[in-house]
Motif scaffolding. Structure first.
Motif, PDB file in Angstrom:
ATOM      1  N   ASN A   1       0.830  -1.213   0.000  1.00  0.00           N
ATOM      2  CA  ASN A   1       0.000   0.000   0.000  1.00  0.00           C
ATOM      3  C   ASN A   1       0.864   1.261   0.000  1.00  0.00           C
ATOM      4  N   GLU A   2       1.929   1.235   0.806  1.00  0.00           N
ATOM      5  CA  GLU A   2       2.812   2.398   0.903  1.00  0.00           C
ATOM      6  C   GLU A   2       3.468   2.707  -0.448  1.00  0.00           C
ATOM      7  N   VAL A   3       3.957   1.669  -1.121  1.00  0.00           N
ATOM      8  CA  VAL A   3       4.605   1.867  -2.422  1.00  0.00           C
ATOM      9  C   VAL A   3       3.596   2.386  -3.443  1.00  0.00           C
ATOM     10  N   ARG A   4       2.413   1.790  -3.477  1.00  0.00           N
ATOM     11  CA  ARG A   4       1.384   2.247  -4.416  1.00  0.00           C
ATOM     12  C   ARG A   4       1.003   3.697  -4.158  1.00  0.00           C
ATOM     13  N   TYR A   5       0.899   4.078  -2.882  1.00  0.00           N
ATOM     14  CA  TYR A   5       0.546   5.462  -2.540  1.00  0.00           C
ATOM     15  C   TYR A   5       1.630   6.437  -2.997  1.00  0.00           C
ATOM     16  N   MET A   6       2.888   6.074  -2.772  1.00  0.00           N
ATOM     17  CA  MET A   6       3.988   6.946  -3.195  1.00  0.00           C
ATOM     18  C   MET A   6       4.020   7.109  -4.714  1.00  0.00           C
ATOM     19  N   ILE A   7       3.768   6.006  -5.437  1.00  0.00           N
ATOM     20  CA  ILE A   7       3.731   6.086  -6.904  1.00  0.00           C
ATOM     21  C   ILE A   7       2.611   7.016  -7.354  1.00  0.00           C
TER      22      ILE A   7
END
Length: 350
Positions: free
Chosen positions: A200-206
Motif C-alpha cells: 500500500n505504501e509503495v502504491r501510494y507513493m507512486i
C-alpha cells in the motif's frame, strides 16, 4: 568567488553580453564621429564666414586660408562629390583673387544640409545601440526568470526525492523489516499484514509522485484524496468552498499541495484513521485549509519527545510548519477526536 560568478555570468549570458558589447562600441564610435564631423563642419563654416568678411572689407589676399582649406578641409569633402567640387572652385577663385561670396553661400547651404543628413545617420546608429541594449536586457531578464523557474523545479524535485527517501525509510523499510521478522517466525497472518502495508505504501507513493501540476488545483486535491482512499481504504471527502484559491499564484498552490501530501502521508502511516476530510473555505481577509481525521491523534509535544528519545525521527509536523511559515500563514494541530490540522493563509499572500 567574484571571478567564478563573473565566469558564470559570461557563460549563461554569452549572446546577451556580446550584444551589449556591440551596442557600446557602436554607441562610442557614433558619438565620436558625430562630434568630430560637426566640429569640422563648424570650423569650415567659420572659414567661409571669415572669407566673406574679408572680401566685404576689400581684402582678397587669402593665402593662409587657401592652404588651410586645401590640406585641412578638402579631404573632409571626399565623401560628397558635390561638396568636393564646390570647395575646389572656391579655392581656385581665392587663388586668382576673385569674388567668392556667391559660391560660398551656396557651399554653406549645401554643407549644412550635409550636416543634417550626417547627424540623422549618427542619431540612427545611437538609437540602434539603445535598442540593442534594450533587447539584451530583455533577454537577460527573460533568461533569469526561466532560470529561477528551473531552480524552483529542481528544488521541488529535490524535496520530493528527500520525501520519497524518508517515506521509504520510515514506512516501507520498516514494514519489510517486520515482514522478514514474522516470516522467520512463520507467523503468516502478521507477515501478510506487513506485506500488504508495504504494498500500500509503495502504491501510494507512486500515485502521489505522478501528479500533473498543469491540472487545476481542485483536480489535483481530488486525485490525492482518491489515491489515499484507494490504497489505504480510508474514506476521504473533499470540500472546496473557497473562491480565493484560484487567485493564488501557481507557486503558492503548489506549496499547499505539498502540505496536503505531507499531511495525508502522515495520516496513512501513523493515524490509523477511517475517515478524512479536506476543506478549503474563505474567511473575511484570509482562507482556511483544514485537514481532519478520526484517527488516534497526537500532540506536537509528543512528537518532539519521540524525536529526542528515538533515533527514528518524525519530520511530518515540522515540514508542514515550515511550509506554512514560508507562505506567511499559521498552522494549529488540534487533537481531540482524531487530529485536525487548521491552516490559515492571509489574503496578502498571492
Amino acid at each position: 568567488m567574484s571571478k567564478s560568478v563573473a565566469l558564470t555570468l559570461k557563460h549563461v549570458f554569452k549572446i546577451e553580453l556580446l550584444i551589449i558589447y556591440v551596442a557600446i562600441i557602436n554607441f562610442g564610435f557614433s558619438i565620436y564621429f558625430k562630434t568630430w564631423s560637426n566640429k569640422k563642419i563648424s570650423e569650415l563654416d567659420s572659414q567661409m564666414l571669415k572669407i566673406q568678411l574679408e572680401e566685404n572689407s576689400g581684402n582678397f589676399n587669402h593665402d593662409d586660408l587657401i592652404e588651410k582649406l586645401t590640406y585641412d578641409y578638402t579631404p573632409f569633402t571626399y565623401f560628397d562629390e558635390e561638396l568636393k567640387t564646390e570647395l575646389s572652385e572656391i579655392i581656385e577663385l581665392l587663388e586668382t583673387n576673385q569674388n567668392t561670396i556667391e559660391p560660398i553661400i551656396t557651399f554653406q547651404n549645401n554643407i549644412h544640409q550635409t550636416q543634417n543628413r550626417l547627424n540623422l545617420g549618427y542619431d540612427t546608429l545611437l538609437y540602434c545601440s539603445l535598442i540593442l541594449i534594450m533587447i539584451a536586457v530583455f533577454l537577460i531578464v527573460e533568461k533569469s526568470f526561466k532560470n529561477r523557474i528551473d531552480l524552483h523545479r529542481l528544488k521541488v524535485m529535490s524535496e520530493e526525492q528527500s520525501k520519497i527517501s524518508r517515506n521509504l525509510h520510515d514506512g516501507v523499510a520498516q514494514d519489510l523489516a517486520a515482514l522478514k521478522l514474522y516470516l522467520e517466525k512463520e507467523d503468516i497472518s502478521k507477515s501478510k499484514f506487513y506485506a500488504q502495508q508495504a504494498f500500500n505504501e509503495v502504491r501510494y507513493m507512486i500515485g502521489t509522485t505522478h501528479l500533473n501540476l498543469n491540472e487545476s488545483f481542485e483536480e489535483i486535491v481530488k486525485k490525492l484524496a482518491a489515491t489515499l482512499e484507494a490504497n489505504y481504504n480510508i474514506s476521504t471527502k473533499v470540500y472546496i468552498g473557497s473562491t480565493k484559491i484560484q487567485d493564488l499564484s501557481e507557486n503558492v498552490q503548489i506549496e499547499l499541495i505539498r502540505i496536503l501530501q505531507e499531511a495525508l502521508s502522515n495520516i496513512s502511516r501513523h493515524a490509523n484513521a477511517s475517515n478524512v476530510e479536506i476543506r478549503f473555505v474563505d474567511g473575511i481577509d484570509d482562507f482556511r485549509f483544514i485537514i481532519k481525521d478520526d484517527g488516534k491523534g497526537f500532540s506536537e509535544e509528543e512528537v518532539e519527545l519521540k524525536n529526542k528519545q528515538s533515533a527514528k525521527k518524525h519530520y511530518g509536523v515540522s515540514n508542514i510548519k515550515e511550509r506554512v511559515e514560508l507562505l506567511g500563514g499559521t498552522v494549529n494541530f488540534i487533537s481531540e477526536v482524531g487530529t485536525t490540522i487548521a491552516i490559515t493563509i492571509k489574503d496578502s499572500v498571492r
